[in-house]
Design a protein around this motif. Structure first.
Motif, PDB file in Angstrom:
ATOM      1  N   ARG A   1     -11.408   1.147 -52.096  1.00  0.00           N
ATOM      2  CA  ARG A   1     -12.625   1.170 -52.866  1.00  0.00           C
ATOM      3  C   ARG A   1     -12.690   2.474 -53.550  1.00  0.00           C
ATOM      4  O   ARG A   1     -12.922   2.309 -54.851  1.00  0.00           O
ATOM      5  CB  ARG A   1     -13.745   1.051 -51.808  1.00  0.00           C
TER       6      ARG A   1
ATOM      7  N   TYR B   1      -7.958  -7.605 -59.445  1.00  0.00           N
ATOM      8  CA  TYR B   1      -9.556  -8.014 -59.317  1.00  0.00           C
ATOM      9  C   TYR B   1     -10.398  -7.220 -60.215  1.00  0.00           C
ATOM     10  O   TYR B   1     -10.155  -6.155 -60.412  1.00  0.00           O
ATOM     11  CB  TYR B   1      -9.954  -8.179 -57.900  1.00  0.00           C
TER      12      TYR B   1
ATOM     13  N   SER C   1     -13.546  -6.512 -59.589  1.00  0.00           N
ATOM     14  CA  SER C   1     -14.416  -6.017 -58.533  1.00  0.00           C
ATOM     15  C   SER C   1     -13.987  -5.685 -57.159  1.00  0.00           C
ATOM     16  O   SER C   1     -13.159  -6.563 -56.673  1.00  0.00           O
ATOM     17  CB  SER C   1     -15.638  -6.181 -58.811  1.00  0.00           C
TER      18      SER C   1
ATOM     19  N   GLU D   1     -15.763  -6.481 -54.712  1.00  0.00           N
ATOM     20  CA  GLU D   1     -16.473  -7.396 -54.011  1.00  0.00           C
ATOM     21  C   GLU D   1     -15.541  -8.368 -54.175  1.00  0.00           C
ATOM     22  O   GLU D   1     -15.332  -9.209 -53.260  1.00  0.00           O
ATOM     23  CB  GLU D   1     -18.064  -7.581 -54.644  1.00  0.00           C
ATOM     24  N   ALA D   2     -14.975  -8.885 -55.451  1.00  0.00           N
ATOM     25  CA  ALA D   2     -14.270 -10.128 -55.559  1.00  0.00           C
ATOM     26  C   ALA D   2     -12.949  -9.951 -54.582  1.00  0.00           C
ATOM     27  O   ALA D   2     -12.227 -10.960 -54.093  1.00  0.00           O
ATOM     28  CB  ALA D   2     -13.871 -10.180 -56.964  1.00  0.00           C
TER      29      ALA D   2
ATOM     30  N   LEU E   1     -12.650  -8.162 -51.918  1.00  0.00           N
ATOM     31  CA  LEU E   1     -13.062  -8.195 -50.472  1.00  0.00           C
ATOM     32  C   LEU E   1     -12.882  -9.819 -50.201  1.00  0.00           C
ATOM     33  O   LEU E   1     -12.482 -10.322 -49.146  1.00  0.00           O
ATOM     34  CB  LEU E   1     -14.328  -7.805 -50.164  1.00  0.00           C
ATOM     35  N   GLN E   2     -13.751 -10.718 -51.047  1.00  0.00           N
ATOM     36  CA  GLN E   2     -14.128 -12.148 -50.629  1.00  0.00           C
ATOM     37  C   GLN E   2     -12.639 -12.858 -50.740  1.00  0.00           C
ATOM     38  O   GLN E   2     -12.448 -13.771 -49.996  1.00  0.00           O
ATOM     39  CB  GLN E   2     -14.961 -12.686 -51.629  1.00  0.00           C
TER      40      GLN E   2
ATOM     41  N   THR F   1     -17.573 -10.271 -47.190  1.00  0.00           N
ATOM     42  CA  THR F   1     -18.818  -9.973 -48.065  1.00  0.00           C
ATOM     43  C   THR F   1     -18.810  -8.524 -48.178  1.00  0.00           C
ATOM     44  O   THR F   1     -18.389  -7.728 -47.230  1.00  0.00           O
ATOM     45  CB  THR F   1     -20.042 -10.538 -47.536  1.00  0.00           C
ATOM     46  N   ALA F   2     -19.513  -7.969 -49.282  1.00  0.00           N
ATOM     47  CA  ALA F   2     -19.851  -6.478 -49.664  1.00  0.00           C
ATOM     48  C   ALA F   2     -20.629  -5.898 -48.288  1.00  0.00           C
ATOM     49  O   ALA F   2     -19.845  -4.853 -48.074  1.00  0.00           O
ATOM     50  CB  ALA F   2     -20.352  -6.280 -50.765  1.00  0.00           C
TER      51      ALA F   2
END
Length: 276
Positions: free
Chosen positions: A38, A47, A49, A51-52, A54-55, A61-62
Motif C-alpha cells: 500500500r 490496479y 486503487s 482497494e481494487a 485487495l478485492q 475488503t479495505a
C-alpha cells in the motif's frame, strides 16, 4: 489509471505477495506485507486503487486489510516488551496501550518491558491453557503501565521509596525510580482489578424481550377496556420520541406511562420499569 513498475519494484511486489500467500495464517507477516504494498503503491501496475487490488487479488475488503495492518503494527510495538499476541484480535486489543508506548522514549519503553516481565509470572497461571488470551499482562494493565511511565516526568513530585518524603522524580536513582513507578502501577492495577471484579459481581439487569413483554402484558395484565399504546411523536427539535403507556379505553385517561425514548424498545422498557 494504472502505471508500470520499475524492475526492482516488480521484484519486491512478487516477494511481498508470496509473503501474503504463505502467511495468511500469520497476521504479522501478512499485515506488514500489505502495508508495504500500500505505502509504496506496488499495486498500481494492474490496479487503480489499493482497494481494487485487495478485492481482486486476495478477496479482502479495505477494512479487513486495515485490521491486519493495524494488528501487525501493534505487534511490532509489543514485541520488544516480550508480549506476543497469538492472533489479530488479541493484537488489536493492545492498540490503546501501543499508542501510548510509541510516544515514549526508548528508556521509558525499557522500563515497561521490566514491568511486563515482573508481572507476567503473576498472571500466567490463571491464563494457562486459554487460547484466546496471551499469557502476558492483559492489555488494560499494559496501558496502565504505559500511562504511569508517561506521567513520570523529571519534575514530577513523588514519594521517596525509603523515606516517604516528597521529592522530584529526577532526584532519585534508577532503582528508586523503578520502585516508585512499580508502586504506582501496582496501586492503579489493583484499583482496576477491583473495579472489574465489582462489575462482574454486580447484579445483572433483567433482560426483557420487549415485543413479547408488550403482548404478555396486554394479554395477562390489562383490565377491561384498557389498552397498551406505543406512540411516536415529534419532540420539537426535528427528531421523534416514542412513549409506551397504558390507557383507559373509555375515558382516554393515561393510567401509567414510561419515559420517552428514541427507540421503541427503550420506550417499552421504560414502561416496564414504571410498572414495577
Amino acid at each position: 489509471m494504472t502505471a508500470s513498475l520499475a524492475p526492482h519494484e516488480s521484484a519486491r511486489l512478487s516477494a511481498l505477495e508470496q509473503t501474503v500467500r504463505d502467511g495468511l495464517r500469520d497476521f504479522r507477516r501478512t499485515g506488514q506485507a500489505l502495508s508495504e504494498i500500500r505505502d509504496n503503491g506496488f499495486y498500481r501496475a494492474a490496479y487503480e486503487s489499493f482497494e481494487a487490488y485487495l478485492q481482486d487479488r486476495w478477496g479482502f475488503t479495505a477494512p479487513q486489510a486495515g485490521r491486519l495492518i493495524d494488528a501487525s503494527d501493534v505487534a511490532k510495538v509489543l514485541d520488544p516488551l516480550g508480549i506476543q499476541p497469538k492472533n489479530e484480535a488479541q493484537a488489536r486489543s493492545y492498540r490503546a496501550a501501543a499508542k501510548v508506548i510509541e510516544e515514549l522514549e526508548p528508556e521509558q519503553q525499557r522500563v515497561i518491558a521490566r514491568l511486563v516481565e515482573a508481572a507476567a509470572p503473576d498472571t500466567q497461571p490463571e491464563m494457562e491453557g486459554e487460547d484466546d488470551v496471551p499469557w502476558d499482562v492483559p492489555a488494560a494493565e499494559v496501558r496502565i503501565m504505559a500511562s504511569v511511565v508517561k506521567k513520570m516526568q523529571p519534575d514530577a513530585l513523588v514519594h521517596h521509596p525509603d523515606s516517604g518524603d516528597e521529592v522530584p522524580f529526577d532526584t532519585l536513582t534508577n532503582p528508586e525510580r523503578f520502585e516508585v513507578i512499580r508502586t504506582h502501577v501496582d496501586q492503579k492495577t489493583q484499583a482496576y482489578r477491583e473495579k472489574q471484579e465489582a462489575k462482574a459481581n454486580a447484579p445483572q439487569a433483567e433482560k426483557i424481550n420487549w415485543a413479547d413483554w408488550v403482548l404478555n402484558t396486554a394479554a395477562q395484565n390489562l383490565g377491561h377496556g384498557q389498552r397498551l399504546e406505543i406512540t411516536v411523536e415529534p419532540d420539537g427539535s426535528g427528531a421523534a420520541r416514542a412513549v409506551a403507556r397504558i390507557v383507559d379505553g373509555s375515558t382516554g385517561e393515561v393510567l401509567s406511562a414510561g419515559g420517552g425514548a428514541v427507540t421503541l424498545k427503550k420506550a417499552v422498557l421504560n414502561l416496564a420499569a414504571e410498572l414495577k
